[in-house]
Design an enzyme around this catalytic site. Structure first.
Site, short mmCIF file in Angstrom:
data_model
loop_
_atom_site.label_atom_id
_atom_site.label_comp_id
_atom_site.label_asym_id
_atom_site.label_seq_id
_atom_site.Cartn_x
_atom_site.Cartn_y
_atom_site.Cartn_z
N GLU A 153 -19.16 5.27 15.30
CA GLU A 153 -20.24 6.01 15.99
C GLU A 153 -20.60 7.28 15.24
OE1 GLU A 153 -20.95 8.21 20.33
OE2 GLU A 153 -18.93 7.64 19.68
N LYS A 162 -27.91 3.37 22.75
CA LYS A 162 -26.93 3.48 23.83
C LYS A 162 -27.61 3.63 25.18
CE LYS A 162 -22.69 6.04 25.04
NZ LYS A 162 -21.82 7.17 24.67
N CYS A 175 -18.99 4.00 22.25
CA CYS A 175 -18.06 4.91 22.90
C CYS A 175 -17.64 4.39 24.27
CB CYS A 175 -18.67 6.31 22.99
SG CYS A 175 -17.50 7.62 23.45
#
Length: 566
Positions: free
Chosen positions: A313, A377, A434
């Site tokens: 990430e 995301k 994440c």
């Protein structure tokens, strides 16, 4: 000495505490700050059942005193009335218990406040104590509900399982959800026990964990052998059954591999305080490129052995999509047939009068340096990646901002549901970034079955603490629930490849710098029951606990002399 039992009836308690029964009485008779302190300590001990410790008996040390504390929660004198006063007393016990459990389990959050200490250190108490105190309200509600269903004997174990498991489900869904260290993870980190998640999911494991670990509380009951020893014996049989069933589910050999796929995961272990500094852009890019082409064996040809290179990430302290020179360097380093899949921040061109919108994304970069498909995301971290509406303006006026230094915070992706990402050379990919990987049932599309779960993350915020290990354990359980292999690339631990049974085929631990080369395991041909039914089975388990608790309370009411207090 007298003790008011769960129905308000006064009964004698030995003045000298002898044995487990006397200990339970003494715990039940505590009051005030002593009671809340004991609840806090009991909850805190439960954190040892979570990763990386995985000491399952610690959850017994947490839940058994909770049962005894709730036994003594009856409030004889309350302006709210007996039942309301009892529920309030139980709620305070539950809040203190949850506060202790989450403080002991999430203390490592404080490390994030020290990465840029000059800006965020003063807020550390809000993360280390404020968040557990707020989330403790869920346990307070769960304990209060359980106490309203309470009755002496085994039925109260089912009442606690109903209240606490329902509260855990709510914690995982309300206010964007935060199902971190859900109690079911006490079972969800053992390879044999975690196989049950393929049927009932994480929240179903929570019901089983509470039933099993609270059951020893009945050993202190002043009752016949069946009522005292029956629940602990049933708990041991249940755990043994889960272990045997899980062992039988596991195949003897490794999973077959997807042909023609050779993965390389890069873990650069870049310190967090250097990672987002634009002055380090050249050094960071060189570090990734150098590691990516490193030889891992005498006959290794570096990147020429790899079909898919995966970086974690937010790999760059700049917008890679807007840096043609960096893209050309990456494209020039990739051999023919090798594709880079990387986490990166990106920005859309704003419309006139609009601000620049930033996204936390996964990008594909080919040999020509052209950015291909992407994933933005969807489930952002409150206060970490954005300030939640409608109080964001107020928070900014007070000088608060999100951890990631992006003007205005990140914008969530526009997709309304998760659809597989098409990555050339790979089966359909279910991407997550994440902590998106901690949400059971929400990591993959169930309309089109993916071939792998891809999770990129940056756990460098939390250093060498339990946090990164807990994060990995939760992502690993998603592989079992979905029956899909997990490929996980982290800046610093834990990077790993996990097969659809939760077996780790390769891993880079916290703090390690290097690369991990692995083939891609196949997914299971048939979706596990959890994929087909989701949390419906968990709902039936809750209903079963509720039925047992209500039936036990009803039988107790029928057996009481007329006029006795309820």
């Amino acid at each position: 000495m007298q003790h008011t039992d769960t129905h308000g009836t006064a009964r004698a308690v030995p003045a000298t505490p002898l044995g487990l029964t006397a200990l339970a009485h003494r715990v039940a008779l505590t009051s005030g700050w002593v009671r809340l302190g004991l609840a806090w300590l009991a909850g805190a001990s439960g954190a040892l059942a979570m990763p990386p410790f995985g000491f399952l008996p610690a959850l017994c040390l947490a839940l058994v005193p909770a049962v005894w504390l709730l036994d003594g929660a009856a409030t004889a004198s309350s302006r709210l009335g007996r039942r309301a006063g009892t529920a309030l007393s139980a709620g305070l016990i539950g809040w203190a218990w949850g506060f202790g459990y989450l403080t002991a389990g999430l203390w490592w959050l404080g490390a994030a406040f020290l990465v840029e200490a000059d800006q965020f250190a003063y807020l550390m108490p809000l993360g280390v104590l404020g968040l557990p105190a707020a989330l403790g309200l869920f346990y307070g509600a769960g304990f209060a509900v359980a106490r309203l269903l309470w009755s002496p004997g085994p039925g109260r174990i089912a009442a606690l399982a109903f209240g606490v498991s329902g509260a855990e489900w709510l914690r995982g869904h309300l206010f964007t959800g935060f199902p971190w260290n859900t109690l079911g993870m006490a079972l969800g980190q053992n390879l044999w026990l975690m196989q049950a998640a393929s049927v009932v999911g994480l929240y179903g494991l929570t019901v089983l964990a509470v039933l099993a670990c609270a059951a020893p509380a009945t050993l202190a009951d002043a009752a016949g052998p069946a009522r005292r020893f029956g629940p602990p014996a049933a708990a041991l049989l249940m755990l043994a059954g889960l272990a045997v069933g899980g062992a039988l589910r596991l195949p003897a050999g490794p999973m077959p591999e997807v042909p023609g796929v050779r993965l390389r995961l890069v873990q650069a272990a870049i310190p967090q305080d250097a990672r987002f500094n634009p002055r380090n852009r050249e050094g960071i890019l060189e570090r990734y490129l150098g590691l990516s082409d490193s030889a891992t064996a005498p006959d290794s040809q570096g990147l020429r052995d790899v079909t898919h290179l995966i970086w974690p990430e937010s790999s760059f302290p700049f917008l890679i999509q807007r840096d043609p020179q960096a893209l050309r360097r990456i494209g020039g380093a990739l051999p023919p047939g090798t594709l880079l899949v990387t986490g990166a921040a990106r920005a859309d061109e704003p419309l006139p009068g609009e601000r620049l919108r930033f996204y936390n994304s996964i990008l594909m970069i080919g040999q020509d340096g052209i950015v291909g498909g992407r994933y933005d995301k969807l489930h952002l971290v409150p206060f970490g990646e954005y300030l939640p509406d409608p109080i964001d303006g107020l928070l900014r006026a007070l000088g608060l901002k999100q951890f990631v230094a992006v003007p205005g915070g990140f914008t969530p992706g526009e997709a309304r549901e998760r659809i597989p990402l098409a990555v050339p050379g790979l089966p359909p990919v279910a991407p997550s970034i994440c902590y998106e990987a901690i949400f059971p049932g929400a990591v993959a599309s169930h309309r089109e079955r993916p071939g792998l779960l891809l999770n990129v993350t940056n756990d460098g915020w939390f250093g060498d603490t339990p946090g990164p290990r807990q994060h990995f354990a939760q992502a690993r359980l998603r592989a079992v629930e979905e029956g899909i292999p997990l490929v996980r690339a982290a800046n610093t631990g834990v990077s790993a490849v996990v097969d659809p049974y939760g077996r780790v085929t390769g891993m880079l631990t916290v703090g390690a710098e290097g690369v991990l080369d692995r083939h891609l395991p196949r997914n299971l041909r048939e979706s596990p029951p959890y994929v087909r039914f989701g949390d419906v089975l968990f709902g039936w388990m809750l209903l079963g606990c509720l039925s047992l608790a209500v039936a036990a309370r009803y039988r107790r009411g029928r057996a009481q002399p007329r006029g006795a207090s309820m």
